[in-house]
Design an enzyme around this catalytic site. Sequence first.
Site, PDB file in Angstrom:
ATOM      1  N   GLU A  34       0.863  -1.181   0.000  1.00 54.37           N
ATOM      2  CA  GLU A  34       0.000   0.000   0.000  1.00 54.37           C
ATOM      3  C   GLU A  34       0.896   1.226   0.000  1.00 54.37           C
ATOM      4  O   GLU A  34       1.947   1.231   0.648  1.00 54.37           O
ATOM      5  CB  GLU A  34      -0.885   0.025   1.261  1.00 54.37           C
ATOM      6  CG  GLU A  34      -1.721   1.299   1.343  1.00 54.37           C
ATOM      7  CD  GLU A  34      -2.759   1.296   2.463  1.00 54.37           C
ATOM      8  OE1 GLU A  34      -2.569   0.559   3.448  1.00 54.37           O
ATOM      9  OE2 GLU A  34      -3.743   2.049   2.331  1.00 54.37           O
ATOM     10  N   GLU A 379     -11.521  -3.815   4.426  1.00 54.64           N
ATOM     11  CA  GLU A 379     -12.081  -3.509   5.757  1.00 54.64           C
ATOM     12  C   GLU A 379     -13.437  -2.829   5.647  1.00 54.64           C
ATOM     13  O   GLU A 379     -13.780  -1.988   6.473  1.00 54.64           O
ATOM     14  CB  GLU A 379     -11.116  -2.659   6.582  1.00 54.64           C
ATOM     15  CG  GLU A 379      -9.867  -3.403   6.990  1.00 54.64           C
ATOM     16  CD  GLU A 379      -8.967  -2.609   7.942  1.00 54.64           C
ATOM     17  OE1 GLU A 379      -9.188  -1.408   8.124  1.00 54.64           O
ATOM     18  OE2 GLU A 379      -8.043  -3.224   8.500  1.00 54.64           O
TER      19      GLU A 379
HETATM   20  O1  AHR Z   1      -1.894  -1.381   7.153  1.00 52.47           O
HETATM   21  C1  AHR Z   1      -2.287  -0.088   7.474  1.00 52.47           C
HETATM   22  C2  AHR Z   1      -3.801   0.083   7.441  1.00 52.47           C
HETATM   23  O2  AHR Z   1      -4.400  -0.712   8.410  1.00 52.47           O
HETATM   24  C3  AHR Z   1      -4.467  -0.342   6.170  1.00 52.47           C
HETATM   25  O3  AHR Z   1      -4.431   0.646   5.207  1.00 52.47           O
HETATM   26  C4  AHR Z   1      -5.855  -0.619   6.600  1.00 52.47           C
HETATM   27  O4  AHR Z   1      -6.470  -1.606   5.820  1.00 52.47           O
HETATM   28  C5  AHR Z   1      -5.708  -1.064   8.037  1.00 52.47           C
HETATM   29  O5  AHR Z   1      -6.604  -0.470   8.865  1.00 52.47           O
END
Ligand code: AHR
Length: 641
Positions: A34, A379
Amino acid sequence: MTQKNNEHEDWRLKIDAAGPRKAISPSLYGIFFEDINHAGEGGLYAEMVLNRDFEINTLPKGAHWAGNLLRTAGGWHERKWFSHELHGWSLVARGGAKGSIRQESENPLNDRNPHSMRLRTSAVGERIGVANGGFWGMDVQRGKWYELSFYARTERDQTFNLAVTLEDAVGKQEYARATVADVGGPWKQYRCSLQASDSDRAARLVIAVDRVGTIWFDVVSLFPRETFRNRPNGLRADIAQLLADMKPAFVRFPGGAVVGGLNLDNRFQWKNSIGDISRRQGTMNLWGYYSTYGLGYHEYLQFCEDIGADAMFVCNPGMSDGYRIAEVASAQELPTFIQEAMDALEYALGPADSTWGRQRAANGHPAPFPLKYIEIGNEAGGGAYLEHYQQFYAAIRDKYPTLGIISNQRPDGDATVEIVDDHIYANPRQLVQAAGKFDTADRNGPAIYVGEYACAGDVGQGNLTAALAEAVFLMGLERNSDLVKMSSYAPLLFNVNDIAWPVNMIGFDSGRVAPRSSYYVQRLFSRNRPDELLATSMIQPPGDPEVFAIAGIKRESGEIIIKAVNLGHVARTITVDIAGIGSLASRSEVTTLRHDDPTAENTLDDPDVAVPVTSTLPIAGKKFMLELGANSLTILRIEGK
Ligand code: AHR
């Protein structure tokens, strides 16, 4: 020095090679990417210029600036991380030079790139131009080549000769110089190559003009010539190689919370992330910085192919990020989001004569990419999610009968959920306990993908204690791999200059990388994944267990792989007792990750504090002693016979 304990028989690992075996999922160990902590922009993406397209202050639709905050209509706010719209750029004016720079929106390069930078000079003096210091410094290395490209335009066909230099942060020492002559007229792209005469992790790029006048710049891009696998618009070789070395079964992309975004407009929009970089439309992400989408969907798929990993794309489910007050698409809007996901699948998997397969081919890759999974949202929750999920699921399953489809939630009503994504961030004690959570889990429900997990509390910025707790947790996954088919640690990367999440796996700056011991745990587990789990029990004195161990076997070679974690602060010599096997080879390889100080952390200045060390170990029969250092993970591979 570690203390030794000689009561070996109190600490006994019993392995029964003839006992019941369980298959361990080949896809158990993957990675989660990410763009958080500048993981992509100013990280894995090898672009060296910060704010190359002058779009750093472009807001997502429906958001506005409120002082130093970005506010969404839903009421969420995010920091404004840049100081001004030309953040990253400065005017260089020496010896009587006079001029100014500013962001402009007149006569843009194209409709998708509405801002450019204007340099106006009224006196050239000794030197006048623009400088960019990169993402907390540009890393230039002696003898290496760097490729600059930029767009420029001038008024009334005025032309400039531009002097391009790589130099130290204050312009005292020059490392490389090139001239780009006759720059002028309408927007055109220019290029030059620069070879550095010296190394500097905090260098800058300067483009200086030779006369008074006005010139506009856009998409100013500087790349090292050597990127990972030398891909154009590619990835930083050092970081990408660390990821490749993990031999991940899959790579998840683009997240994480950015899948949803601050609002729907701010979601990761993959179509804005492909093709010519001058036509990509980035966005300020919800981790507080602007992403150009230079590392886009295509680069990600290419990376998966380059490292032999399956791709897992996470599509937006018609909802923005739930934690940040989700904006939910209406029933009329939802088909657009489903189509966006279907188009992403076609881009990766469709034939070269399909609509999006043709785009992929035009972007240099006629053959399909190895995309094997799609996750519907990140999520996301609640009734709206389940309704959306079912519609996405039906459309995807209809066209792609074998694709892995992952849900954020367990089934409710008649929804078909094949794989569910569980996230767990915990402190060491909680994570060690969570290792047992799947032992008794329902085997009649969906398969499990532990899509995000980390030991992220009470462990500094990611110390050895965290890594060992994660190792114990992963043993729990291997033990339950009939149910848990996949996992990925999160977050993966962090630029030490902008950390948005407390604990992450691999730290870096402009030129250095420091994998935390958690990285080595990931790598060791992934590279030492047996095909089958053997029946194993670890006998130890009553009380909180200190030693955790499992064993498995490689089907073809018969190699036995033992993994043991000693969470105790003293060394333990344990007896390993292997039954149900004719005889054992006398050679084994032992790899240990340990440190006397459980709070030891790898840092950029000291990256090798807790790293694995491998040696060979003679094995004297089916019952032998194995020393487990204090605070250690030990992996023993005994050759097959
Ligand atoms: O890993 C960091 C964050 O944690 C992610 O972006 C999210 O999916 C989770 O809450």
